[in-house]
Scaffold this motif. Sequence first.
Motif, short mmCIF file in Angstrom:
data_model
loop_
_atom_site.label_atom_id
_atom_site.label_comp_id
_atom_site.label_asym_id
_atom_site.label_seq_id
_atom_site.Cartn_x
_atom_site.Cartn_y
_atom_site.Cartn_z
N ILE A 16 0.84 -1.20 0.00
CA ILE A 16 0.00 0.00 0.00
C ILE A 16 0.88 1.25 0.00
CG2 ILE A 16 -2.03 -1.01 1.10
CD1 ILE A 16 -1.11 0.08 3.77
N SER A 17 0.35 2.29 -0.59
CA SER A 17 1.11 3.55 -0.60
C SER A 17 0.22 4.67 -1.10
CB SER A 17 2.31 3.44 -1.52
OG SER A 17 1.90 3.48 -2.88
N HIS A 18 0.69 5.85 -0.91
CA HIS A 18 0.06 7.00 -1.56
C HIS A 18 0.49 6.91 -3.03
CE1 HIS A 18 -1.74 11.00 -1.22
NE2 HIS A 18 -0.98 11.29 -2.26
N ASP A 20 2.16 7.22 -6.48
CA ASP A 20 3.48 7.70 -6.92
C ASP A 20 4.64 7.42 -5.97
OD1 ASP A 20 2.90 8.48 -9.42
OD2 ASP A 20 2.60 10.60 -8.96
N ALA A 21 4.36 6.77 -4.85
CA ALA A 21 5.47 6.48 -3.93
C ALA A 21 6.35 5.35 -4.47
CB ALA A 21 4.93 6.11 -2.55
N GLY A 22 5.77 4.54 -5.39
CA GLY A 22 6.60 3.49 -6.00
C GLY A 22 6.05 2.08 -5.84
N ASN A 46 -1.46 0.00 -12.58
CA ASN A 46 -2.90 -0.10 -12.37
C ASN A 46 -3.38 1.17 -11.69
OD1 ASN A 46 -5.48 -0.75 -11.68
ND2 ASN A 46 -4.89 -2.09 -9.98
N LYS A 47 -3.18 2.27 -12.37
CA LYS A 47 -3.67 3.47 -11.72
C LYS A 47 -4.23 4.42 -12.76
CE LYS A 47 0.96 5.28 -11.63
NZ LYS A 47 2.09 5.66 -10.87
N ILE A 48 -5.27 5.07 -12.37
CA ILE A 48 -5.86 6.02 -13.28
C ILE A 48 -5.20 7.35 -12.98
CG2 ILE A 48 -8.01 7.15 -13.90
CD1 ILE A 48 -9.39 4.52 -12.91
#
Length: 524
Positions: A16-18, A20-22, A46-48
């Motif tokens: 889990i992360s915010h 763009d953290a990687g 997998n991100k919009i």
Amino acid sequence: MSKLKEIQRRRTFAIISHPDAGKTTLTEKLLLFGGAIQVAGAVKSNKIKKTATSDWMEIERQRGISVATSVMGFEYRDIKINILDTPGHQDFQEDTFRTLTAADSVVVVIDVAKGVEPQTEKLVKVCRMRNIPIIVFINKMDRPGKDAFELLDEIEQKLFLRVTPLSWPINMGPAFKGVYNNFSNSLTLFTPGKQVIEEGIEINDLQDKTVDEYLGDDADQLREDIELVDGVYPEFEVDKYLDGKLSPVFFGSALNNFGVKELLDNFIQIAPPPIGRNSDTRQVVPEEDQFSGFVFKIHANMDPNHRDRIAFVRIVSGTFKRNTYYHHVRLDRKLKFASPTAFMAQKKSIVDEMYPGDIVGLHDTGNFKIGDTITEGELLNYRGIPSFSPELFKYVENASPLKAKQLAKGIDQLMDEGVAQLFTGKHTGRKIIGTVGALQFEVIQYRLEHEYGAKCRYEHITLYKTAWFRSTNEAQLKDFRARKANQIALDKEGREVFLADSQFSLQMAQQKYTDIEFFFTSEF
Ligand code: G4P
């Protein structure tokens, strides 16, 4: 291999992360280690992206990717690792919360420059509710960032985690030299741009001259830092980590594949094998003979002509077998599955047997909703997938009168998938959709039209929060129901909720009806 061994060699976790953290980069590097993929760049993000919030094709493309990446299984040193993918976009946060119920531990990725960001806070809070063991990976050490001590303070304060660093960075940004592993007493050196896995150099004594040879001027700083680390942070104890009371911290750079192997090697040693789950009748442990599991995610088929879906089931106990009748507890029906799928190395394949900790994908024609339990016959329901009070609300109206049936069915099924929550005014009968993000409204409208041939229209509603409520004081309940008649709705399970139009009105209700308890998650 015996069933017990199969259970013990499994590790099911989520990163889990915010955004763009990687997270995507780290996932990819882990898969590379497992030989699950051969080249970097194979894991689709997998991100919009924020810029694409209204791009339908993008959403559809994402739905395709997220089936493929919902769970990524791979083998590493005889350990079967299942990584559960969680959506990065905050509008899909509730999906992530639900996915966490299927994980036995998590790795939190934090960007060294940005520190603890809002979404990390929310997600870790949910993990703490279940005392999930947490490992912290501080990423992007090749970039200038916050001082390591300050960052650990920030993590302790904002995430309420007790931490202890198992590796320690030597400088950062362009001057980043690598990490010293305080656990195994070894030094791993970083060569910018070089993705070769560096082996740790064993260091018997930090005072040793060889340390100066490797680190030059940074050697003394490291000695000072480690002295402080040893004085300030508790010694690492696996049991405390497993109880969710102590989080080990690693530093690295996912992009440079630095510190990732160290993370993985430690992870397989300390992370828990499959953990049992609580049900409404009893605690179930993985070693039990009888199969049981629960649905934590439902994914609609990409093809709008086939309204079938995949239900993702976390196996809690026993062995799941293909073509065997199981009991769908809510429907009180026997179902069998001819083509259960597993997700190994990013490929879907039909499997005959699966074990606790595994995620099995079941082809579903509308029987499942999120939270459903399947067993070999025992009547139990797994707990732990609460709905949270949504943040955004709209009335949903039928925009094509001849398609009322399709609309109702579409809304019903989308809610089963957990796309949003539906509330129906007790007196007005009007339907209200509640979501955590604006994007879901668009997704719902689009999918209703394309998958169910039904058009909907949204209308504004002033609503601050929904609160489930209960009381043993019948008189107060009666008065509350009478006075707030137009502000009471039923959720999908038929439970009453209070529709508070402002923070003020919620506070007033709480103050006036002291015997009524108001809840902001559906499980209480
Ligand atoms: P997310 O899934 O958590 O949202 O993050 P993701 O892995 O997509 O990483 C976000 C950005 O951070 C990417 O750059 C990625 O290359 C970069 N990144 C990840 N790990 C490191 C690291 O250790 N060091 C540095 N310097 N950068 C890192 P991007 O430009 O946004 O995307 P892309 O075009 O490279 O894919």
